[in-house]
Design an enzyme around this catalytic site. Structure first.
Site, PDB file in Angstrom:
ATOM      1  CB  THR A 141      69.628 -64.387  47.484  1.00  0.00           C
ATOM      2  OG1 THR A 141      68.822 -64.448  46.311  1.00  0.00           O
ATOM      3  CG2 THR A 141      70.674 -65.493  47.452  1.00  0.00           C
TER       4      THR A 141
ATOM      5  CB  CYS B 166      61.766 -70.041  36.314  1.00  0.00           C
ATOM      6  SG  CYS B 166      60.198 -69.879  35.454  1.00  0.00           S
TER       7      CYS B 166
ATOM      8  CG  ASN C 125      59.864 -67.804  42.591  1.00  0.00           C
ATOM      9  OD1 ASN C 125      59.669 -68.575  43.538  1.00  0.00           O
ATOM     10  ND2 ASN C 125      60.728 -68.065  41.625  1.00  0.00           N
TER      11      ASN C 125
ATOM     12  CB  SER D  86      63.617 -59.088  47.751  1.00  0.00           C
ATOM     13  OG  SER D  86      64.324 -58.493  46.688  1.00  0.00           O
ATOM     14  N   GLY D  87      63.854 -55.765  48.301  1.00  0.00           N
ATOM     15  CA  GLY D  87      63.450 -54.440  47.833  1.00  0.00           C
ATOM     16  C   GLY D  87      62.981 -54.407  46.389  1.00  0.00           C
TER      17      GLY D  87
ATOM     18  CB  THR E  67      79.075 -49.372  55.515  1.00  0.00           C
ATOM     19  OG1 THR E  67      80.309 -49.360  56.226  1.00  0.00           O
ATOM     20  CG2 THR E  67      78.493 -47.970  55.466  1.00  0.00           C
TER      21      THR E  67
HETATM   22  C1  LIG Z   1      63.377 -62.840  43.850  1.00  0.00           C
HETATM   23  C2  LIG Z   1      63.182 -63.860  44.901  1.00  0.00           C
HETATM   24  C3  LIG Z   1      64.216 -64.200  45.776  1.00  0.00           C
HETATM   25  C4  LIG Z   1      65.586 -63.583  45.677  1.00  0.00           C
HETATM   26  O1  LIG Z   1      65.554 -62.231  46.026  1.00  0.00           O
HETATM   27  P1  LIG Z   1      66.802 -61.274  45.731  1.00  0.00           P
HETATM   28  O2  LIG Z   1      66.488 -60.058  46.517  1.00  0.00           O
HETATM   29  O3  LIG Z   1      66.808 -61.066  44.258  1.00  0.00           O
HETATM   30  O4  LIG Z   1      68.019 -61.979  46.224  1.00  0.00           O
HETATM   31  C5  LIG Z   1      63.963 -65.142  46.744  1.00  0.00           C
HETATM   32  N1  LIG Z   1      62.761 -65.733  46.837  1.00  0.00           N
HETATM   33  C6  LIG Z   1      61.743 -65.429  46.028  1.00  0.00           C
HETATM   34  C7  LIG Z   1      60.426 -66.103  46.210  1.00  0.00           C
HETATM   35  C8  LIG Z   1      61.926 -64.486  45.022  1.00  0.00           C
HETATM   36  O5  LIG Z   1      60.911 -64.201  44.198  1.00  0.00           O
END
Ligand SMILES: *Cc1c(COP(=O)(O)O)cnc(C)c1O
Length: 391
Positions: free
Chosen positions: A80, A335, A158, A206-207, A248
């Site tokens: 995000t 969703c 997603n 994203s982790g 940090t």
């Molecule tokens: C989950 C997701 C995000 C957001 O990621 P976060 O790390 O939760 O902020 C953005 N784009 C897609 C396609 C996602 O699946």
């Protein structure tokens, strides 16, 4: 470690988030405990060791992403933030308002920052997709105009898991001198990704979508080559991350992100085959349980191996989901978390409101077993039969 969920509650929502892999936790552990130094403390060994861990992680992420300059990796709190930094950071660096091209099926963290620019004089084109959820690269080429500053197209969706032709789109953007951003939150670690070869100027990761920790992500920001572009920070302070993202660094999370991505890349080939097998089995069983009543949303093959999204004719999606308590899946109306609106992605495929609501998203992942799939079909079948008897 917390106990895994009981097998009677299969977790089939891996697009929402994934569990932290045990091996990732092991890599993180020292930096949550004795190695607690601040990576920006340059006066003592606590800081040096933390910094060394961060730079090792950065190198490993370069490898996973096909990037040669480690300073192109900017750590953020997640996709995000990465999407916001890419889009708003680029807009802030632009002297005049311009034009952005994106897709109607993007994640809200792409669509909403784009829309927020409208009051600053920017124009946004949200292009449609075909009935299978994929954009035609020539539609992007046609939409590019003199004032287009950015094209943002996700790598994998997603909700319906479809893969967009980002390499072709990136090539068009490069030729036309337009910066290209891709939200790779769902794709990273699941399909092959080489930012440099594919011409991806800005890449969000994203982790917690790849079995790493929550609250960590990154943005790849290309520095050399053409077209040239600049982004402004969204957050100021100590000048961390080359001044692009002060604050940090969460060293343990940075280490975890790198380890998680590494493991995904290592296991990608085998895991893709395994998941596609389970996913196809799920689809076949649903199809034979409800002949003619269940349809698959999104392209049949150009999609993530762990994704199945279906709409079921003549059922109430919210009822279905309520009945499925104990089966961790998502519906077409839930969703984007807080909002009960029908999915903007399914509507973009041309679905009616009712059909968009009557949809289920299955997200299979590392822990998914054949038994989970069998249970899922049983529960869905029971729920639909009970609705049918009542109606
Ligand atoms: C989950 C997701 C995000 C957001 O990621 P976060 O790390 O939760 O902020 C953005 N784009 C897609 C396609 C996602 O699946």
């Amino acid at each position: 470690m917390p106990a895994p969920p009981p097998t009677s509650q299969p977790y089939l929502d891996h697009h929402a988030t994934t569990p932290l892999d045990e091996r990732v936790l092991e890599a993180m552990r020292p930096y949550l405990q004795e190695e607690f130094g601040n990576a920006a403390s340059s006066n003592h060994a606590y800081g040096w060791r933390a910094e060394a861990a961060v730079e090792l992680a950065r190198d490993s992420l370069c490898e996973s992403l096909g990037v040669s300059d480690p300073s192109e990796i900017v750590f953020t709190s997640g996709a995000t933030e990465s999407n916001n930094l890419a889009i708003l950071g680029l807009a802030d660096a632009s002297v005049e308002p311009g034009h952005i091209i994106t897709l109607a099926t993007e994640h809200r963290s792409v669509l909403d920052p784009c829309r927020s620019l409208v009051h600053r004089g920017w124009r946004i084109s949200e292009l449609g997709v075909d009935v299978e959820g994929i954009v035609d690269p020539s539609a992007i080429a046609d939409a590019i105009e003199g004032e287009t500053r950015l094209v943002s197209v996700m790598m994998a969706n997603n909700e319906i898991g479809v893969l967009q032709p980002v390499s072709a789109i990136a090539a068009i953007c490069r030729e036309r001198g337009v910066t290209f951003h891709t939200d790779a939150a769902q794709a990273a670690g699941k399909i092959s990704l080489d930012s440099t070869k594919q011409g991806l100027d800005l890449v969000s990761v994203s982790g917690h979508k790849l079995y790493g920790p929550k609250g960590i992500g990154l943005l790849r920001v290309r520095k050399t080559g053409r077209p040239r572009f600049r982004i402004e920070p969204r957050q100021y302070g100590g000048g961390h991350e080359g001044g692009l993202r002060s604050g940090t660094l969460p060293v343990a999370s940075v280490v975890g992100l790198a380890r998680a991505f590494e493991l995904c890349v290592l296991e990608q080939e085998m895991e893709t085959i395994r998941l596609a097998g389970l996913r196809d089995g799920l689809w076949n069983e649903l199809e034979s349980a409800f002949p003619g009543r269940v349809r698959r949303n999104g392209h049949p093959t150009e999609r993530l191996a762990g994704n199945l999204n279906v709409s079921i004719d003549g059922v109430d999606g919210d009822r279905l989901l309520a009945d499925l308590a104990g089966l961790a899946v998502s519906s077409g109306s839930a969703c984007s978390s807080a909002s009960p609106e029908p999915s903007h992605v399914l509507l973009a495929l041309g679905h009616s409101l009712a059909l968009a609501r009557a949809s289920l998203r299955f997200g299979l992942g590392r822990g998914t077993t054949p038994n989970d799939v069998t249970l899922a079909v049983e529960r869905v079948a029971n729920s639909i039969h009970s609705q049918h008897v009542e109606n």
